[in-house]
Design a protein around this motif. Sequence first.
Motif, PDB file in Angstrom:
ATOM      1  N   PHE A 187     -12.528   6.250   8.121  1.00 31.14           N
ATOM      2  CA  PHE A 187     -11.299   5.579   7.712  1.00 31.14           C
ATOM      3  C   PHE A 187     -11.565   4.737   6.463  1.00 31.14           C
ATOM      4  N   LEU A 188     -10.559   4.675   5.605  1.00 29.92           N
ATOM      5  CA  LEU A 188     -10.645   3.883   4.374  1.00 29.92           C
ATOM      6  C   LEU A 188      -9.695   2.701   4.516  1.00 29.92           C
ATOM      7  N   VAL A 189     -10.245   1.491   4.456  1.00 27.07           N
ATOM      8  CA  VAL A 189      -9.384   0.301   4.541  1.00 27.07           C
ATOM      9  C   VAL A 189      -8.963  -0.074   3.123  1.00 27.07           C
ATOM     10  N   ILE A 190      -7.677  -0.063   2.887  1.00 22.81           N
ATOM     11  CA  ILE A 190      -7.200  -0.354   1.525  1.00 22.81           C
ATOM     12  C   ILE A 190      -6.186  -1.494   1.577  1.00 22.81           C
ATOM     13  N   GLY A 191      -6.418  -2.503   0.744  1.00 20.19           N
ATOM     14  CA  GLY A 191      -5.512  -3.638   0.681  1.00 20.19           C
ATOM     15  C   GLY A 191      -4.901  -3.756  -0.696  1.00 20.19           C
ATOM     16  N   ARG A 192      -5.536  -4.573  -1.536  1.00 19.55           N
ATOM     17  CA  ARG A 192      -4.941  -4.929  -2.823  1.00 19.55           C
ATOM     18  C   ARG A 192      -4.547  -3.762  -3.732  1.00 19.55           C
ATOM     19  N   PRO A 193      -5.317  -2.670  -3.784  1.00 22.52           N
ATOM     20  CA  PRO A 193      -4.848  -1.582  -4.665  1.00 22.52           C
ATOM     21  C   PRO A 193      -3.439  -1.109  -4.304  1.00 22.52           C
ATOM     22  N   VAL A 194      -3.051  -1.268  -3.033  1.00 22.63           N
ATOM     23  CA  VAL A 194      -1.695  -0.890  -2.626  1.00 22.63           C
ATOM     24  C   VAL A 194      -0.773  -2.113  -2.674  1.00 22.63           C
ATOM     25  N   LEU A 195      -1.255  -3.227  -2.122  1.00 20.69           N
ATOM     26  CA  LEU A 195      -0.385  -4.414  -2.028  1.00 20.69           C
ATOM     27  C   LEU A 195       0.037  -4.922  -3.401  1.00 20.69           C
ATOM     28  N   GLU A 196      -0.850  -4.759  -4.391  1.00 17.22           N
ATOM     29  CA  GLU A 196      -0.531  -5.270  -5.729  1.00 17.22           C
ATOM     30  C   GLU A 196       0.107  -4.210  -6.614  1.00 17.22           C
ATOM     31  N   SER A 197       0.318  -3.034  -6.066  1.00 15.80           N
ATOM     32  CA  SER A 197       0.953  -1.982  -6.857  1.00 15.80           C
ATOM     33  C   SER A 197       2.447  -2.267  -6.998  1.00 15.80           C
ATOM     34  N   PRO A 198       3.034  -1.947  -8.161  1.00 20.14           N
ATOM     35  CA  PRO A 198       4.487  -2.127  -8.294  1.00 20.14           C
ATOM     36  C   PRO A 198       5.245  -1.182  -7.363  1.00 20.14           C
TER      37      PRO A 198
END
Length: 214
Positions: A187-198
């Motif tokens: 599993f890949l845990v992804i936060g800011r690259p998605v949360l900060e995306s427009p």
Amino acid sequence: MKKIILALDVFGLKESKNLIEQAKDFVDIFKVGPILFLKCGREIIDFINSINKKVFLDLKFHDIPATVRRSVESARDLGVYSLTVHSCGGSEMLTAAVSVKDRPKIWAVTVLTSAVSSKEEVLERALLAKSCGADGVIASPLESAAIKNKCGADFEAITPGIRLKETKDDQKRTATPQEALKNGADFLVIGRPVLESPNPAQTLKEISDSLEQK
Ligand code: C5P
């Protein structure tokens, strides 16, 4: 199950529900950490379960064994799918955590991906977690292949520190989603690259498409 775990590192119920709505086609497991849990823990967990998605409770338990065991019991009663304990807590604490009946999956944090660390140190922690009966570990995407090699293919490797391009934030041991998958991450845990995306939904779609083309 889908490979992306979305880290809901936001402050409120409304914001997190909005993100879940945008992410639900690409994500089955949502990570609830202290930022959101301390605001609306039970409500968000109940909401995620109500839409048939799963909760990864990332509170990184690290305490005396009896307290950790009872914390795992409380998390089980909340209805979470998986949770983190810190491997620094040692074998007695890890064994207490896994001893809970009908417990969630237990993923042990090896070394935070914001820290510089040697592969040996991460592997040592992973082997300790495995020997105590944990289901997997949290480690950087740079270490998952070695973890699988040492601990076996069934021992889960969950990797934060995912970056779509080079960034200058607090994460030190990073890789792209494709690299992480290639290295064997479950599993890949992804936060800011998605949360900060427009456009979080579009970013998740792109990541998810890129994983399929691996
Ligand atoms: O924003 P970013 O993609 O860096 O989010 C990574 C998430 O994974 C954060 O919620 C962070 O707390 C969590 N995490 C981590 N390293 C670990 C364990 C969890 O970055 N070893």
